[in-house]
Each structure stands twice: as structure tokens, then as C-alpha cells.
Design an enzyme around this catalytic site. Structure first.
Site, PDB file in Angstrom:
ATOM      1  N   LYS A 143       4.891   2.119   8.573  1.00 34.01           N
ATOM      2  CA  LYS A 143       3.764   2.977   8.952  1.00 34.01           C
ATOM      3  C   LYS A 143       2.476   2.156   9.105  1.00 34.01           C
ATOM      4  CE  LYS A 143       3.878   6.694   6.571  1.00 34.01           C
ATOM      5  NZ  LYS A 143       3.726   7.700   5.504  1.00 34.01           N
ATOM      6  N   LYS A 201       5.311   1.898  -2.943  1.00 32.94           N
ATOM      7  CA  LYS A 201       5.336   3.300  -3.371  1.00 32.94           C
ATOM      8  C   LYS A 201       5.678   3.334  -4.843  1.00 32.94           C
ATOM      9  CE  LYS A 201       4.823   7.328  -1.277  1.00 32.94           C
ATOM     10  NZ  LYS A 201       4.038   7.635  -0.078  1.00 32.94           N
ATOM     11  N   LYS A 211       0.860  -1.195   0.000  1.00 35.89           N
ATOM     12  CA  LYS A 211       0.000   0.000   0.000  1.00 35.89           C
ATOM     13  C   LYS A 211       0.885   1.230   0.000  1.00 35.89           C
ATOM     14  CE  LYS A 211      -3.962   2.118   0.478  1.00 35.89           C
ATOM     15  NZ  LYS A 211      -3.617   2.929  -0.707  1.00 35.89           N
ATOM     16  N   SER A 219      -7.234   5.715   4.033  1.00 32.52           N
ATOM     17  CA  SER A 219      -7.187   4.947   2.782  1.00 32.52           C
ATOM     18  C   SER A 219      -7.661   3.513   3.032  1.00 32.52           C
ATOM     19  CB  SER A 219      -5.754   4.896   2.232  1.00 32.52           C
ATOM     20  OG  SER A 219      -5.485   6.038   1.467  1.00 32.52           O
ATOM     21  N   THR A 253      -4.501  13.010   6.579  1.00 34.15           N
ATOM     22  CA  THR A 253      -3.102  13.002   7.018  1.00 34.15           C
ATOM     23  C   THR A 253      -2.862  14.169   7.980  1.00 34.15           C
ATOM     24  OG1 THR A 253      -2.494  11.993   4.927  1.00 34.15           O
ATOM     25  CG2 THR A 253      -0.708  12.896   6.227  1.00 34.15           C
ATOM     26  N   ASN A 265      -1.418  19.370   0.627  1.00 30.95           N
ATOM     27  CA  ASN A 265      -2.491  18.619   1.289  1.00 30.95           C
ATOM     28  C   ASN A 265      -2.212  18.487   2.786  1.00 30.95           C
ATOM     29  OD1 ASN A 265      -3.249  15.755   2.390  1.00 30.95           O
ATOM     30  ND2 ASN A 265      -4.875  16.341   0.985  1.00 30.95           N
TER      31      ASN A 265
HETATM   32  P1  NAD Z   1       1.757  18.490  -1.760  1.00 34.62           P
HETATM   33  O1  NAD Z   1       2.423  18.409  -3.084  1.00 34.62           O
HETATM   34  O2  NAD Z   1       0.281  18.645  -1.678  1.00 34.62           O
HETATM   35  O3  NAD Z   1       2.389  19.723  -0.908  1.00 34.62           O
HETATM   36  C1  NAD Z   1       3.757  19.906  -0.710  1.00 34.62           C
HETATM   37  C2  NAD Z   1       3.945  21.294  -0.106  1.00 34.62           C
HETATM   38  O4  NAD Z   1       5.308  21.466   0.263  1.00 34.62           O
HETATM   39  C3  NAD Z   1       3.632  22.437  -1.064  1.00 34.62           C
HETATM   40  O5  NAD Z   1       3.034  23.498  -0.347  1.00 34.62           O
HETATM   41  C4  NAD Z   1       5.006  22.871  -1.557  1.00 34.62           C
HETATM   42  O6  NAD Z   1       5.042  24.216  -1.998  1.00 34.62           O
HETATM   43  C5  NAD Z   1       5.797  22.674  -0.294  1.00 34.62           C
HETATM   44  N1  NAD Z   1       7.236  22.543  -0.509  1.00 34.62           N
HETATM   45  C6  NAD Z   1       7.884  21.807  -1.427  1.00 34.62           C
HETATM   46  N2  NAD Z   1       9.208  21.962  -1.288  1.00 34.62           N
HETATM   47  C7  NAD Z   1       9.384  22.799  -0.247  1.00 34.62           C
HETATM   48  C8  NAD Z   1      10.516  23.340   0.388  1.00 34.62           C
HETATM   49  N3  NAD Z   1      11.739  23.054  -0.041  1.00 34.62           N
HETATM   50  N4  NAD Z   1      10.334  24.163   1.445  1.00 34.62           N
HETATM   51  C9  NAD Z   1       9.089  24.464   1.868  1.00 34.62           C
HETATM   52  N5  NAD Z   1       7.983  23.985   1.319  1.00 34.62           N
HETATM   53  C10 NAD Z   1       8.128  23.166   0.269  1.00 34.62           C
HETATM   54  O7  NAD Z   1       2.262  17.202  -0.954  1.00 34.62           O
HETATM   55  P2  NAD Z   1       1.570  16.526   0.310  1.00 34.62           P
HETATM   56  O8  NAD Z   1       0.650  15.469  -0.154  1.00 34.62           O
HETATM   57  O9  NAD Z   1       1.097  17.568   1.245  1.00 34.62           O
HETATM   58  O10 NAD Z   1       2.840  15.752   0.949  1.00 34.62           O
HETATM   59  C11 NAD Z   1       3.796  16.432   1.736  1.00 34.62           C
HETATM   60  C12 NAD Z   1       4.656  15.403   2.450  1.00 34.62           C
HETATM   61  O11 NAD Z   1       3.818  14.572   3.239  1.00 34.62           O
HETATM   62  C13 NAD Z   1       5.452  14.447   1.554  1.00 34.62           C
HETATM   63  O12 NAD Z   1       6.656  14.114   2.233  1.00 34.62           O
HETATM   64  C14 NAD Z   1       4.557  13.227   1.471  1.00 34.62           C
HETATM   65  O13 NAD Z   1       5.283  12.051   1.165  1.00 34.62           O
HETATM   66  C15 NAD Z   1       4.038  13.206   2.888  1.00 34.62           C
HETATM   67  N6  NAD Z   1       2.781  12.472   3.086  1.00 34.62           N
HETATM   68  C16 NAD Z   1       1.649  12.790   2.366  1.00 34.62           C
HETATM   69  C17 NAD Z   1       0.474  12.104   2.619  1.00 34.62           C
HETATM   70  C18 NAD Z   1      -0.819  12.482   1.939  1.00 34.62           C
HETATM   71  O14 NAD Z   1      -1.866  11.902   2.290  1.00 34.62           O
HETATM   72  N7  NAD Z   1      -0.832  13.420   1.013  1.00 34.62           N
HETATM   73  C19 NAD Z   1       0.451  11.066   3.564  1.00 34.62           C
HETATM   74  C20 NAD Z   1       1.614  10.788   4.280  1.00 34.62           C
HETATM   75  C21 NAD Z   1       2.767  11.496   4.043  1.00 34.62           C
END
Ligand code: NAD
Length: 411
Positions: A90, A102, A66, A345, A186, A217
């Protein structure tokens, strides 16, 4: 050291602490399967471009693999393998009947038209179809992928198998079997974990401040739900820059502003700061919710937060962990703190298998209960073994994985 080797450092500490046998440790250290694919796409200008994609199934010991699919220009196999490994751990920490997987495509999606993005997405599913499915490997969104992309993936896979396949993918829109509460899940989990950490330190939410890195997100929902919980959010950021307001932000209003402008930068009444300043801010909770490798040996000493609650995957390096531990900063690790997304999920998948859907209140109640249980289990292991919360979370994961491996006759 590459990121996959780096990610194994806390795992190895857990293995040493538990005195785990070498065979079991080797199984966990190696992904079961990794696949690299070439995806040809007819571009709008008539040329054909070939994109590289990956899917890694780190483990199917506890259930189907997953994990999300990331679209980013820096995606590589080591990163995908690492993210899959974290998903295994996780899911085990959260108590879900899943392994870890992944995927990713090397692409800057902002440079593609909607039609090109759809063609790339469908091409990726065609190529990885032999190894995915609701009982094999269940993809989901990650960085730069969303419910629309999940919808195309679901449609393509349904065409390939000749049947309606909502359960093969999560993070879908409600109209095609998505779960209520998934979008915020999340961030909600990050806030639930942070509130538990505050409780342990005897700090009321109303007396706490927070800085959130990233406003996608995870970051935007973390920030908004901190506001709902009464925590004052004083600093926010995205890839374009960071903003500060000592009086705290109305994060719902910031979200509206970002929807219009594309960035938190320039939000009325805010002071511009750098991302480095945000990470070093004197706040109660720092929530890195952007990307990996943000808190390193170079900047960990500057961190002044009392608690770090990791929304992103792998935002803190092992060197930084040692510095933070010495400073007495509690780190609620990614494999615990950001497990809310995969937990909902899992609820989505269950609802798809039953074709019976829950209310948002039910989803939130079940998610919150599971996350508090996982937090308490990890904290109890940290106390039992005298280790930090990250090593403790790996101990919790390993306990479930090893028990299943033994019963299945793998070690
Ligand atoms: P996303 O693409 O929706 O958002 C990423 C955000 O980070 C954006 O606002 C972007 O501008 C910002 N960003 C990127 N590089 C940056 C930097 N160098 N400095 C500051 N800000 C920066 O992605 P997301 O889904 O929110 O995921 C963010 C993190 O959370 C990732 O590591 C992802 O693997 C992890 N994650 C996401 C989920 C999920 O359900 N979406 C679940 C678990 C973990």
C-alpha cells in the site's frame, strides 16, 4: 490455505506478469521480522491476566515499517503478517517513503475497563519498544484502536526514551501532534478512488448509488463523503445488521444516530436487511469497509455492483476476484483504495518531524492529488499488461520495491 498464503496469490500473478527474478520475489514473500510478546495486566478485580501481542515488520526496503495496531479477540500472527505485507504494498503504491508493519493484541477491548485498556496499551509498547521508533517502525490505529490509545502509546514511548516522541506514532489527537484531516482520511481516499472509477465508466456521481459495509472509522466517513459527493447511499451496515433506504440516507444523521445507539440498526425510516443482502445489492458502488474475507467464492456470483471499492483490508478472496472479473465488475483493490489513511499518517509524521502544521485544506488537497496519481498509475499498468486493477497495483508496488532493492544491493 492460511490468509498470508492467500494474500500472496495476486502478488504471485504480478511477479509472473513482470517476470520478476526469483530472489527479489522471495524477499517480498517473507516478512523481515516478527515479534510475539506476552503482556501481563493487573485487572480491576486484583487478578493478573497475560495477553498475547504481535508486531510484524514486513519490509523496511522503502523506509521505516508503517502500520496500525489492531485489538480483537481473533488477532493472530498470520493475520498480522498479512496486514503488514499489505502495508508494504500500500505504501509503495501510494508513493510513500515507508515499508510495511502491523501489530495486534488478542483482546476484546469492550470487556476491559478504561484503566485495564490503558495498562494493556502501555504494556504492549514496553514489550515492542526495542523494534519501534520514528525511523524504525511507526504504529497507528486500526480496528478497535483510536486516538486515545495512540496518545497512551506516545506517552509510554516518550517515557521510555526520555524525550517527546510524537513522530513515533500517527493517528494521534491534534493536541499531541495529530494531523487535521486524519480521522476522515481513509474514507476520503475510498471516495476519491470510487469517483475516479466512476469517471472511467462515464457515470456521474449524481447518477450513482452506493452500499457501504461497516460503519466504523472507514465506513462512516466513506458513507458521509459519498453523500457530500452527491452519490446516493442506499445501504449501510455494521456487525449488528444492515439497513436499506431506496431514497438514500443522510449519512451524517445516521452517524449521529450511531453515536447515540451504538448501531445503524433501527435508524428511523430504514428497512432492515442482512449483511449478505447488502453485499448482493444492485448498486453502482459497493464499498466493503468492515473486515477481511467478506466477498468469497460463495457469494461473489450474487454481487450486482458495477464497482467494488475496498475500504477494508482483504475483503475479497482470490477465488472471488476471478468470479468478479468474469462478471466484468471493476475491483479497486484495498492497497490502492484505502491508502488514504496511511497517506495522511505520512503527512502527520512529516508535520511532527518539522514541528510545523498544515491546514485541513492543505491536507485534503495533497491527499486527493496523491490518490488520483496512484489511481491513474495503477489503471495505466492494468491497461499495459491486460490485468485487473489488483494485479496492476502489485505491479506498481513491486516496481518501486525492486528498484530500491537493486540500488541497495539486496538482489
Ligand atoms: P472500526 O473498528 O472503526 O469499524 C469496523 C466496522 O465494521 C464497525 O462498524 C463494525 O460494526 C463493522 N463490522 C465488523 N464486523 C462486521 C461484519 N461481520 N459485518 C458487517 N460489519 C461488520 O474499524 P475501521 O478502522 O473502520 O477499519 C475497517 C477496515 O478498514 C479494517 O479492515 C481495517 O484494517 C481497514 N482499514 C482501516 C484504516 C483506518 O484508517 N482506520 C485504514 C486502512 C484500512
Amino acid at each position: 490455505m492460511n490468509i498470508f498464503e492467500m494474500a500472496q496469490i495476486p502478488l504471485n500473478k504480478a511477479i509472473e506478469t513482470m517476470k520478476l527474478d526469483a530472489g527479489a520475489a522471495q524477499i517480498i514473500a517473507n516478512p523481515e521480522r516478527t515479534l510475539e510478546v506476552a503482556i501481563p495486566v493487573k485487572m480491576d478485580d486484583g487478578t493478573t491476566k497475560v495477553f498475547t501481542g504481535y508486531r510484524s515488520q514486513h519490509s523496511t526496503i522503502l523506509g521505516p515499517a508503517k502500520g496500525g495496531v489492531r485489538y480483537h479477540q481473533n488477532v493472530n500472527m498470520d493475520e498480522v503478517k498479512t496486514l503488514a505485507f499489505w502495508m508494504t504494498c500500500k505504501c509503495a503504491v501510494a508513493g510513500l517513503p515507508y515499508g510495511g508493519g502491523k501489530g495486534g493484541i488478542i483482546v476484546d477491548p469492550s470487556k476491559l475497563s478504561k484503566r485495564e485498556l490503558e495498562a494493556l496499551t502501555r504494556g504492549f509498547i514496553d514489550k515492542i519498544a526495542p523494534i519501534i521508533g520514528e525511523k524504525r517502525d511507526i504504529p497507528a490505529p486500526d480496528m478497535n484502536t483510536n486516538a486515545q490509545i495512540m496518545g497512551w502509546m506516545m506517552d509510554e514511548y516518550s517515557k521510555l526514551t526520555g524525550q517527546y516522541e510524537p513522530g513515533f506514532i500517527t493517528g494521534k489527537a491534534i493536541a499531541v501532534g495529530g494531523s487535521l484531516g486524519r480521522t476522515a482520511a481513509t474514507g476520503r481516499g475510498v471516495v476519491v478512488a470510487a469517483l475516479e472509477a466512476l469517471k472511467l465508466k462515464g457515470i456521474a456521481p449524481a447518477d450513482a448509488t452506493a452500499a457501504v459495509q461497516g460503519f466504523g472509522n472507514v465506513g462512516s466517513w466513506t458513507a458521509k463523503l459519498f453523500c457530500d459527493a452527491g452519490v446516493k447511499v442506499v445501504a449501510l451496515s455494521d456487525v449488528f445488521g444492515a439497513i436499506y433506504n431506496a431514497d438514500g440516507f443522510d449519512c451524517y444523521a445516521v452517524d449521529e444516530y450511531v453515536k447515540k445507539t451504538g448501531s445503524v440498526v433501527g435508524y428511523p425510516g430504514s428497512h432492515p436487511i442482512t449483511n449478505a443482502e447488502l453485499l448482493a445489492m444492485k448498486v453502482t458502488v459497493l464499498a466493503p469497509c468492515a473486515m477481511e474475507l467478506q466477498i468469497t467464492a460463495d457469494n461473489a456470483d450474487a454481487v450486482q455492483a458495477e464497482i467494488i471499492c475496498e475500504g477494508a483490508n482483504g475483503p475479497t478472496t482470490p477465488d472471488a476476484d476471478a468470479i468478479l472479473d468474469a462478471k466484468g465488475i471493476m475491483v479497486v483493490p484495498d492497497i490502492l483504495a484505502n491508502g488514504g489513511g496511511v497517506t495522511v499518517s505520512y503527512f502527520e509524521w512529516v508535520q511532527n518531524l518539522y514541528r510545523y502544521f498544515w491546514t485541513e485544506e492543505e491536507v485534503i488537497e495533497k491527499q486527493t492529488a496523491m490518490m488520483i496519481k496512484a489511481f491513474k498509475e495503477v489503471h495505466a499498468k492494468a491497461e499495459q499488461y491486460g490485468v485487473d486493477m489488483r494485479v496492476a497495483a502489485y505491479i506498481v508496488a513491486l516496481n518501486s520495491l525492486v528498484e530500491a532493492m537493486k540500488i541497495r544491493g539486496m538482489c
